[in-house]
Design an enzyme around this catalytic site. Sequence first.
Site, PDB file in Angstrom:
ATOM      1  N   ILE A  47      -4.119   4.491   0.217  1.00  0.00           N
ATOM      2  CA  ILE A  47      -4.668   4.910   1.501  1.00  0.00           C
ATOM      3  C   ILE A  47      -5.843   5.873   1.315  1.00  0.00           C
ATOM      4  O   ILE A  47      -6.847   5.787   2.032  1.00  0.00           O
ATOM      5  CB  ILE A  47      -3.573   5.588   2.350  1.00  0.00           C
ATOM      6  N   CYS A  93       2.464   1.369  -4.678  1.00  0.00           N
ATOM      7  CA  CYS A  93       2.134  -0.024  -4.353  1.00  0.00           C
ATOM      8  C   CYS A  93       1.861  -0.834  -5.607  1.00  0.00           C
ATOM      9  O   CYS A  93       2.087  -2.051  -5.631  1.00  0.00           O
ATOM     10  CB  CYS A  93       0.977  -0.110  -3.369  1.00  0.00           C
ATOM     11  N   TYR A 103       0.836  -1.201   0.000  1.00  0.00           N
ATOM     12  CA  TYR A 103       0.000   0.000   0.000  1.00  0.00           C
ATOM     13  C   TYR A 103       0.870   1.251   0.000  1.00  0.00           C
ATOM     14  O   TYR A 103       2.050   1.223   0.381  1.00  0.00           O
ATOM     15  CB  TYR A 103      -0.979   0.001   1.175  1.00  0.00           C
ATOM     16  N   CYS A 104       0.260   2.355  -0.436  1.00  0.00           N
ATOM     17  CA  CYS A 104       0.923   3.655  -0.493  1.00  0.00           C
ATOM     18  C   CYS A 104      -0.171   4.719  -0.451  1.00  0.00           C
ATOM     19  O   CYS A 104      -1.336   4.419  -0.196  1.00  0.00           O
ATOM     20  CB  CYS A 104       1.776   3.770  -1.747  1.00  0.00           C
ATOM     21  N   THR A 105       0.164   5.958  -0.727  1.00  0.00           N
ATOM     22  CA  THR A 105      -0.808   7.037  -0.562  1.00  0.00           C
ATOM     23  C   THR A 105      -1.955   6.936  -1.550  1.00  0.00           C
ATOM     24  O   THR A 105      -3.125   6.940  -1.160  1.00  0.00           O
ATOM     25  CB  THR A 105      -0.112   8.403  -0.711  1.00  0.00           C
TER      26      THR A 105
END
Length: 258
Positions: free
Chosen positions: A210, A188, A181-183
């Site tokens: 996210i 990701c 996961y990432c922003t």
Amino acid sequence: MSILNISAYRFVSLDDLPALRERVLAQCHALALKGTILLAPEGINLFLAGSRQAIAAFMRWLGEDTRFADLETKESLSDEIPFKRMRVRLKKEIITLRHPAIRPEGGRAPAVDAITLKRWLDQGHDDDGREVLLLDTRNAYETDVGMFAQAIDYRIASFTQLPAALAADRARYADKTVVSYCTGGIRCEKAALHMQDAGMQRVYQLEGGILKYFEQVGAAHWQGDCFVFDERGAVDHALAPAAPSARAWEDTAKAGAA
């Protein structure tokens, strides 16, 4: 809050970058938008702020190019535009990994949506009964602001350090389901493709990152806020500007991390 902030990306082959940059920049200036748009042979990554009407007009204009049609955006609101100017930059990669064999424009890694991930975390395993490992692909100064509980955080200083960190810790992932996961989804997605290329099994990316997770399920299993690369510093689980404690964006932006 009257300012609409959007982020979006797409991995798609682009071969007209200088001309595209000029068209995009002119359209943004005409609509009084501010933010940053990155263009590279592998695609587009954009962060824009302005009135809802201006953002909608830009997205309609951009979508007339079939390469960017139906581009999905993540939205949040603020009282002021959190950018000082409008930049459209040409880069080698829209998110730098320096692994040219990884070509996301050629096909995506499997994705899991926010609702499914929450259910997996609620029940303590995926639908096949396997343990789920969350891999945070962001930089250490971002994870300091907030992250999923029990996520793997390698404390990297840049995304380019992630492959080496994974290679040194590969045994951890055996027989597990991994969700990177990432922003907003871009890191990701590339990370999941890299892990697949390295022969890792049962790897997923968090669809929309996210920000989409906050939008769809709120703060479940999350601790803190989410760092963003603009003058807000961070947003909370309601996608509202967080208390101004995460101001590291200034130094990182100057260093080219944005």
